[in-house]
Design a protein around this motif. Sequence first.
Motif, PDB file in Angstrom:
ATOM      1  N   ASP A 183       0.680  -1.153  -0.060  1.00 38.21           N
ATOM      2  CA  ASP A 183       0.083   0.003  -0.023  1.00 38.21           C
ATOM      3  C   ASP A 183       0.820   1.320   0.086  1.00 38.21           C
ATOM      4  O   ASP A 183       0.475   2.372  -0.589  1.00 38.21           O
ATOM      5  N   ARG A 184       2.053   1.280   0.540  1.00 36.89           N
ATOM      6  CA  ARG A 184       2.738   2.061   0.784  1.00 36.89           C
ATOM      7  C   ARG A 184       3.352   2.747  -0.635  1.00 36.89           C
ATOM      8  O   ARG A 184       3.489   4.004  -1.200  1.00 36.89           O
ATOM      9  N   SER A 185       3.603   1.846  -1.446  1.00 40.31           N
ATOM     10  CA  SER A 185       4.013   2.097  -2.742  1.00 40.31           C
ATOM     11  C   SER A 185       3.031   2.582  -3.631  1.00 40.31           C
ATOM     12  O   SER A 185       3.116   3.246  -4.747  1.00 40.31           O
ATOM     13  N   LEU A 186       1.774   2.599  -3.329  1.00 40.83           N
ATOM     14  CA  LEU A 186       0.493   3.090  -3.795  1.00 40.83           C
ATOM     15  C   LEU A 186       0.036   4.499  -3.477  1.00 40.83           C
ATOM     16  O   LEU A 186      -0.980   4.916  -3.605  1.00 40.83           O
ATOM     17  N   ASP A 187       0.885   5.412  -2.861  1.00 40.39           N
ATOM     18  CA  ASP A 187       0.604   6.468  -2.260  1.00 40.39           C
ATOM     19  C   ASP A 187       0.092   7.643  -3.452  1.00 40.39           C
ATOM     20  O   ASP A 187      -0.651   8.440  -3.050  1.00 40.39           O
ATOM     21  N   ARG A 188       0.652   7.400  -4.396  1.00 44.22           N
ATOM     22  CA  ARG A 188       0.207   8.311  -5.520  1.00 44.22           C
ATOM     23  C   ARG A 188      -1.083   7.931  -5.979  1.00 44.22           C
ATOM     24  O   ARG A 188      -1.700   8.864  -6.269  1.00 44.22           O
ATOM     25  N   VAL A 189      -1.512   6.756  -5.861  1.00 42.04           N
ATOM     26  CA  VAL A 189      -3.053   6.446  -6.146  1.00 42.04           C
ATOM     27  C   VAL A 189      -3.731   7.096  -4.852  1.00 42.04           C
ATOM     28  O   VAL A 189      -4.924   7.685  -5.315  1.00 42.04           O
ATOM     29  N   ALA A 190      -3.347   7.047  -3.742  1.00 43.92           N
ATOM     30  CA  ALA A 190      -4.135   7.563  -2.560  1.00 43.92           C
ATOM     31  C   ALA A 190      -4.197   9.160  -2.774  1.00 43.92           C
ATOM     32  O   ALA A 190      -4.971  10.023  -2.378  1.00 43.92           O
ATOM     33  N   ALA A 191      -3.409   9.731  -3.447  1.00 42.42           N
ATOM     34  CA  ALA A 191      -3.281  11.092  -3.516  1.00 42.42           C
ATOM     35  C   ALA A 191      -4.402  11.879  -4.636  1.00 42.42           C
ATOM     36  O   ALA A 191      -4.362  12.712  -4.752  1.00 42.42           O
ATOM     37  N   GLN A 192      -4.957  10.852  -5.446  1.00 41.39           N
ATOM     38  CA  GLN A 192      -5.976  11.152  -6.342  1.00 41.39           C
ATOM     39  C   GLN A 192      -7.149  11.779  -5.721  1.00 41.39           C
ATOM     40  O   GLN A 192      -7.350  11.677  -4.625  1.00 41.39           O
ATOM     41  N   SER A 193      -7.670  12.756  -6.405  1.00 46.48           N
ATOM     42  CA  SER A 193      -8.615  13.612  -5.856  1.00 46.48           C
ATOM     43  C   SER A 193      -9.754  12.730  -5.238  1.00 46.48           C
ATOM     44  O   SER A 193     -10.297  13.142  -4.414  1.00 46.48           O
ATOM     45  N   GLU A 194     -10.299  11.718  -5.944  1.00 44.59           N
ATOM     46  CA  GLU A 194     -11.330  10.811  -5.446  1.00 44.59           C
ATOM     47  C   GLU A 194     -11.178  10.185  -4.182  1.00 44.59           C
ATOM     48  O   GLU A 194     -12.058  10.229  -3.287  1.00 44.59           O
ATOM     49  N   SER A 195      -9.930   9.744  -3.992  1.00 48.26           N
ATOM     50  CA  SER A 195      -9.577   8.991  -2.754  1.00 48.26           C
ATOM     51  C   SER A 195      -9.408  10.242  -1.551  1.00 48.26           C
ATOM     52  O   SER A 195      -9.935   9.967  -0.610  1.00 48.26           O
ATOM     53  N   ARG A 196      -8.889  11.576  -1.821  1.00 45.40           N
ATOM     54  CA  ARG A 196      -8.858  12.494  -0.747  1.00 45.40           C
ATOM     55  C   ARG A 196     -10.433  12.946  -0.557  1.00 45.40           C
ATOM     56  O   ARG A 196     -10.543  13.067   0.659  1.00 45.40           O
ATOM     57  N   ARG A 197     -11.200  13.131  -1.298  1.00 48.39           N
ATOM     58  CA  ARG A 197     -12.634  13.485  -0.959  1.00 48.39           C
ATOM     59  C   ARG A 197     -13.309  12.232  -0.555  1.00 48.39           C
ATOM     60  O   ARG A 197     -13.908  12.602   0.706  1.00 48.39           O
ATOM     61  N   LEU A 198     -12.908  11.111  -0.755  1.00 43.70           N
ATOM     62  CA  LEU A 198     -13.493   9.970  -0.063  1.00 43.70           C
ATOM     63  C   LEU A 198     -13.199  10.104   1.543  1.00 43.70           C
ATOM     64  O   LEU A 198     -14.008   9.852   2.478  1.00 43.70           O
ATOM     65  N   ALA A 199     -11.943  10.165   1.663  1.00 44.87           N
ATOM     66  CA  ALA A 199     -11.358  10.279   3.041  1.00 44.87           C
ATOM     67  C   ALA A 199     -12.136  11.466   3.786  1.00 44.87           C
ATOM     68  O   ALA A 199     -12.447  11.015   5.143  1.00 44.87           O
ATOM     69  N   GLU A 200     -12.090  12.452   3.398  1.00 43.22           N
ATOM     70  CA  GLU A 200     -12.987  13.426   4.093  1.00 43.22           C
ATOM     71  C   GLU A 200     -14.221  13.200   4.297  1.00 43.22           C
ATOM     72  O   GLU A 200     -14.991  13.494   5.123  1.00 43.22           O
TER      73      GLU A 200
END
Length: 208
Positions: A127-144
């Motif tokens: 998962d750590r190597s996928l940080d750039r995926v987590a940085a996508q707008s959709e993931s950030r909005r979902l986290a919030e």
Amino acid sequence: MTTLHSDILGLVARGSPRREATTAEADPADIGTREGFIVLFDRYAAALHRYCARRVGPDVAEDIVSQTYLTAFAKRHRYDPARASAISWLYGICTNLLRRHRRGEARALRTLARTGVDPLADSGSVDRSLDRVAAQSESRRLAEALASLKAGQREVLLLFAVAELSYTEIAAALRVPEGTVASRLARAKAHLRRKLADPHTTSRRSTP
């Protein structure tokens, strides 16, 4: 957290069919015995750890799972298979322990929403190597959006989407009516849909 987001996004997209409980028949015959309790640990410890790690990170997850089994062992003679399957019982104990970390969980989600970096990611994991995926707008909005859910709704949502418990199992774990589970899940999904449909979600301050 990336996998967690995939689970939640899939749930929001596909709806929430009523899963049938499938674990009860696999429970050991008597968890009050040493042998039965060992079976219980071998069967569910890994799943409990994955669930906790996605919510509070791998380090805290280890402690939560250990406490879950220590509590379960201490109270093993009170377990009533007629009221709940073993997995519901364990997730119920686990959920009570996770409630002590609600603020930390919401804080981590808000950090991911703000920065795109998952503070709960295991540095040694894929998962750590996928940080750039987590940085996508959709993931950030979902986290919030997840951070802004009411605690009870987030609890039900994650037990359904991540732990993959049925409505019946969640109801038994949380000791609430099955209708309450359905209602909380529906409200959580509606909330997420509204948040994800709003392009300005990440610009607003979320609440735990």
